[in-house]
Design a protein around this motif. Structure first.
Motif, PDB file in Angstrom:
ATOM      1  N   ASP A  40       7.229  -3.905  15.673  1.00  0.00           N
ATOM      2  CA  ASP A  40       6.549  -2.772  15.034  1.00  0.00           C
ATOM      3  C   ASP A  40       5.089  -3.058  14.668  1.00  0.00           C
ATOM      4  O   ASP A  40       4.513  -2.383  13.820  1.00  0.00           O
ATOM      5  CB  ASP A  40       7.312  -2.295  13.787  1.00  0.00           C
ATOM      6  N   ARG A  41       4.494  -4.047  15.277  1.00  0.00           N
ATOM      7  CA  ARG A  41       3.097  -4.387  15.018  1.00  0.00           C
ATOM      8  C   ARG A  41       2.323  -4.273  16.336  1.00  0.00           C
ATOM      9  O   ARG A  41       2.749  -4.804  17.359  1.00  0.00           O
ATOM     10  CB  ARG A  41       2.995  -5.798  14.461  1.00  0.00           C
ATOM     11  N   VAL A  42       1.172  -3.600  16.291  1.00  0.00           N
ATOM     12  CA  VAL A  42       0.340  -3.443  17.484  1.00  0.00           C
ATOM     13  C   VAL A  42      -0.522  -4.689  17.666  1.00  0.00           C
ATOM     14  O   VAL A  42      -1.188  -5.152  16.735  1.00  0.00           O
ATOM     15  CB  VAL A  42      -0.566  -2.196  17.374  1.00  0.00           C
ATOM     16  N   VAL A  43      -0.482  -5.238  18.869  1.00  0.00           N
ATOM     17  CA  VAL A  43      -1.326  -6.373  19.241  1.00  0.00           C
ATOM     18  C   VAL A  43      -2.205  -5.899  20.392  1.00  0.00           C
ATOM     19  O   VAL A  43      -1.702  -5.449  21.424  1.00  0.00           O
ATOM     20  CB  VAL A  43      -0.485  -7.592  19.673  1.00  0.00           C
ATOM     21  N   HIS A  44      -3.512  -5.982  20.195  1.00  0.00           N
ATOM     22  CA  HIS A  44      -4.461  -5.530  21.216  1.00  0.00           C
ATOM     23  C   HIS A  44      -4.647  -6.610  22.263  1.00  0.00           C
ATOM     24  O   HIS A  44      -4.696  -7.801  21.947  1.00  0.00           O
ATOM     25  CB  HIS A  44      -5.801  -5.182  20.569  1.00  0.00           C
ATOM     26  N   LEU A  45      -4.747  -6.178  23.519  1.00  0.00           N
ATOM     27  CA  LEU A  45      -4.988  -7.105  24.620  1.00  0.00           C
ATOM     28  C   LEU A  45      -6.413  -6.902  25.104  1.00  0.00           C
ATOM     29  O   LEU A  45      -6.817  -5.776  25.410  1.00  0.00           O
ATOM     30  CB  LEU A  45      -3.992  -6.873  25.760  1.00  0.00           C
ATOM     31  N   ALA A  84       6.436  -8.149  29.985  1.00  0.00           N
ATOM     32  CA  ALA A  84       7.699  -8.875  29.892  1.00  0.00           C
ATOM     33  C   ALA A  84       7.524 -10.230  29.201  1.00  0.00           C
ATOM     34  O   ALA A  84       8.411 -10.674  28.481  1.00  0.00           O
ATOM     35  CB  ALA A  84       8.293  -9.084  31.284  1.00  0.00           C
ATOM     36  N   GLU A  85       6.388 -10.872  29.402  1.00  0.00           N
ATOM     37  CA  GLU A  85       6.192 -12.238  28.930  1.00  0.00           C
ATOM     38  C   GLU A  85       5.571 -12.349  27.536  1.00  0.00           C
ATOM     39  O   GLU A  85       5.954 -13.203  26.750  1.00  0.00           O
ATOM     40  CB  GLU A  85       5.292 -13.006  29.919  1.00  0.00           C
ATOM     41  N   LEU A  86       4.611 -11.506  27.246  1.00  0.00           N
ATOM     42  CA  LEU A  86       3.823 -11.664  26.027  1.00  0.00           C
ATOM     43  C   LEU A  86       4.583 -11.435  24.719  1.00  0.00           C
ATOM     44  O   LEU A  86       4.342 -12.157  23.745  1.00  0.00           O
ATOM     45  CB  LEU A  86       2.590 -10.757  26.098  1.00  0.00           C
ATOM     46  N   PRO A  87       5.511 -10.484  24.626  1.00  0.00           N
ATOM     47  CA  PRO A  87       6.198 -10.282  23.340  1.00  0.00           C
ATOM     48  C   PRO A  87       6.872 -11.539  22.790  1.00  0.00           C
ATOM     49  O   PRO A  87       6.770 -11.827  21.592  1.00  0.00           O
ATOM     50  CB  PRO A  87       7.203  -9.170  23.641  1.00  0.00           C
ATOM     51  N   ALA A  88       7.535 -12.320  23.618  1.00  0.00           N
ATOM     52  CA  ALA A  88       8.197 -13.535  23.130  1.00  0.00           C
ATOM     53  C   ALA A  88       7.171 -14.542  22.625  1.00  0.00           C
ATOM     54  O   ALA A  88       7.380 -15.189  21.593  1.00  0.00           O
ATOM     55  CB  ALA A  88       9.053 -14.151  24.233  1.00  0.00           C
ATOM     56  N   LEU A  89       6.044 -14.667  23.325  1.00  0.00           N
ATOM     57  CA  LEU A  89       4.995 -15.567  22.871  1.00  0.00           C
ATOM     58  C   LEU A  89       4.442 -15.108  21.524  1.00  0.00           C
ATOM     59  O   LEU A  89       4.268 -15.914  20.601  1.00  0.00           O
ATOM     60  CB  LEU A  89       3.860 -15.655  23.895  1.00  0.00           C
ATOM     61  N   ILE A  90       4.188 -13.827  21.395  1.00  0.00           N
ATOM     62  CA  ILE A  90       3.647 -13.292  20.143  1.00  0.00           C
ATOM     63  C   ILE A  90       4.632 -13.504  18.993  1.00  0.00           C
ATOM     64  O   ILE A  90       4.231 -13.849  17.883  1.00  0.00           O
ATOM     65  CB  ILE A  90       3.257 -11.814  20.313  1.00  0.00           C
ATOM     66  N   GLU A  91       5.920 -13.337  19.246  1.00  0.00           N
ATOM     67  CA  GLU A  91       6.921 -13.569  18.201  1.00  0.00           C
ATOM     68  C   GLU A  91       6.881 -15.020  17.714  1.00  0.00           C
ATOM     69  O   GLU A  91       6.918 -15.287  16.515  1.00  0.00           O
ATOM     70  CB  GLU A  91       8.320 -13.231  18.716  1.00  0.00           C
ATOM     71  N   VAL A  92       6.804 -15.965  18.653  1.00  0.00           N
ATOM     72  CA  VAL A  92       6.754 -17.384  18.289  1.00  0.00           C
ATOM     73  C   VAL A  92       5.475 -17.689  17.523  1.00  0.00           C
ATOM     74  O   VAL A  92       5.497 -18.368  16.493  1.00  0.00           O
ATOM     75  CB  VAL A  92       6.854 -18.278  19.552  1.00  0.00           C
ATOM     76  N   ALA A 100       5.538 -16.331  13.972  1.00  0.00           N
ATOM     77  CA  ALA A 100       6.391 -17.136  13.091  1.00  0.00           C
ATOM     78  C   ALA A 100       5.648 -18.362  12.556  1.00  0.00           C
ATOM     79  O   ALA A 100       5.880 -18.786  11.429  1.00  0.00           O
ATOM     80  CB  ALA A 100       7.658 -17.562  13.829  1.00  0.00           C
ATOM     81  N   HIS A 101       4.752 -18.923  13.365  1.00  0.00           N
ATOM     82  CA  HIS A 101       4.033 -20.132  12.966  1.00  0.00           C
ATOM     83  C   HIS A 101       2.660 -19.862  12.362  1.00  0.00           C
ATOM     84  O   HIS A 101       2.203 -20.616  11.508  1.00  0.00           O
ATOM     85  CB  HIS A 101       3.862 -21.068  14.165  1.00  0.00           C
ATOM     86  N   LEU A 102       2.001 -18.809  12.825  1.00  0.00           N
ATOM     87  CA  LEU A 102       0.612 -18.570  12.430  1.00  0.00           C
ATOM     88  C   LEU A 102       0.412 -17.371  11.524  1.00  0.00           C
ATOM     89  O   LEU A 102      -0.647 -17.230  10.923  1.00  0.00           O
ATOM     90  CB  LEU A 102      -0.258 -18.352  13.683  1.00  0.00           C
ATOM     91  N   GLY A 103       1.378 -16.479  11.493  1.00  0.00           N
ATOM     92  CA  GLY A 103       1.193 -15.205  10.812  1.00  0.00           C
ATOM     93  C   GLY A 103       0.850 -14.148  11.847  1.00  0.00           C
ATOM     94  O   GLY A 103       0.858 -14.414  13.054  1.00  0.00           O
ATOM     95  N   PRO A 104       0.564 -12.928  11.401  1.00  0.00           N
ATOM     96  CA  PRO A 104       0.344 -11.821  12.335  1.00  0.00           C
ATOM     97  C   PRO A 104      -0.778 -12.078  13.347  1.00  0.00           C
ATOM     98  O   PRO A 104      -1.858 -12.531  12.987  1.00  0.00           O
ATOM     99  CB  PRO A 104      -0.017 -10.648  11.421  1.00  0.00           C
ATOM    100  N   ILE A 105      -0.473 -11.802  14.585  1.00  0.00           N
ATOM    101  CA  ILE A 105      -1.438 -11.936  15.683  1.00  0.00           C
ATOM    102  C   ILE A 105      -2.080 -10.571  15.889  1.00  0.00           C
ATOM    103  O   ILE A 105      -1.380  -9.561  16.023  1.00  0.00           O
ATOM    104  CB  ILE A 105      -0.730 -12.396  16.984  1.00  0.00           C
ATOM    105  N   MET A 106      -3.395 -10.533  15.925  1.00  0.00           N
ATOM    106  CA  MET A 106      -4.115  -9.271  16.086  1.00  0.00           C
ATOM    107  C   MET A 106      -4.466  -8.967  17.541  1.00  0.00           C
ATOM    108  O   MET A 106      -4.387  -7.836  17.983  1.00  0.00           O
ATOM    109  CB  MET A 106      -5.411  -9.291  15.264  1.00  0.00           C
ATOM    110  N   ARG A 107      -4.891 -10.018  18.274  1.00  0.00           N
ATOM    111  CA  ARG A 107      -5.387  -9.812  19.630  1.00  0.00           C
ATOM    112  C   ARG A 107      -4.962 -10.976  20.520  1.00  0.00           C
ATOM    113  O   ARG A 107      -4.788 -12.103  20.041  1.00  0.00           O
ATOM    114  CB  ARG A 107      -6.903  -9.724  19.651  1.00  0.00           C
TER     115      ARG A 107
END
Length: 164
Positions: free
Chosen positions: A90-95, A53-61, A64-71
């Motif tokens: 539509d981008r996979v981010v590994h945890l 619930a929490e991580l998608p919004a952080l990853i979106e932000v 937007a500032h850093l470019g694609p987050i991988m992990r």
């Protein structure tokens, strides 16, 4: 330096930032230099310990500032049911599970580009969360995440204080 030039504790950020910081907020200090002198690159105050619930919004932000987050590296003992990946836009981010403590999240962009975020506990009071986040994003900060939280969060009441 004049006394008015010295930041007062809890006032390290402009007043508008203090009013805007609410659970679910990420504060970032993004430096465009090749050197990062502070220990932390930002702070995040999730609303709960539910990663999905929490991580998608952080990853979106962050994206937007850093470019694609991988992990994203988290101490899985501090979160509820951590999956091995999340899909954001539509981008996979590994945890990844790291024993970094529940006070830190490690963000990876590219192969070796890492950012460290202070994670403020969800049940933190707004004033304490703002103070911790302000310290984390201070460019001169050399304090570890756990020590920032110890210094800024109120001590829990003892059993005797609660019953008395």
């Amino acid at each position: 330096m004049a006394e008015s030039d010295t930041p007062t504790p809890g006032k390290l950020l402009p007043d508008e930032i203090h009013r805007a910081v609410k659970p679910g907020t990420a504060l970032l200090r993004l430096q465009t230099t090749h050197f990062r002198e502070g220990i932390l690159d930002g702070a995040w105050w999730p609303r709960s310990r539910d990663v999905t619930a929490e991580l998608p919004a952080l990853i979106e932000v962050l994206t937007a500032h850093l470019g694609p987050i991988m992990r994203v590296g988290l101490d899985t003992a501090a979160w509820d049911d951590v999956p091995t990946r999340v899909v954001v836009d539509d981008r996979v981010v590994h945890l990844d599970s790291f024993p970094v403590g529940d006070d830190t999240a490690l963000i990876t962009r590219g192969e070796n580009d890492h950012f460290a975020l202070l994670v403020v506990p969800p049940d933190t009071t707004p004033d304490a969360a703002r103070d911790a986040m302000a310290r984390a994003v201070d460019a001169d900060n050399v304090t570890q995440a756990a020590d920032i939280l110890v210094a800024t969060l109120p001590e829990p009441a003892t059993e005797r204080e609660e019953s008395g």
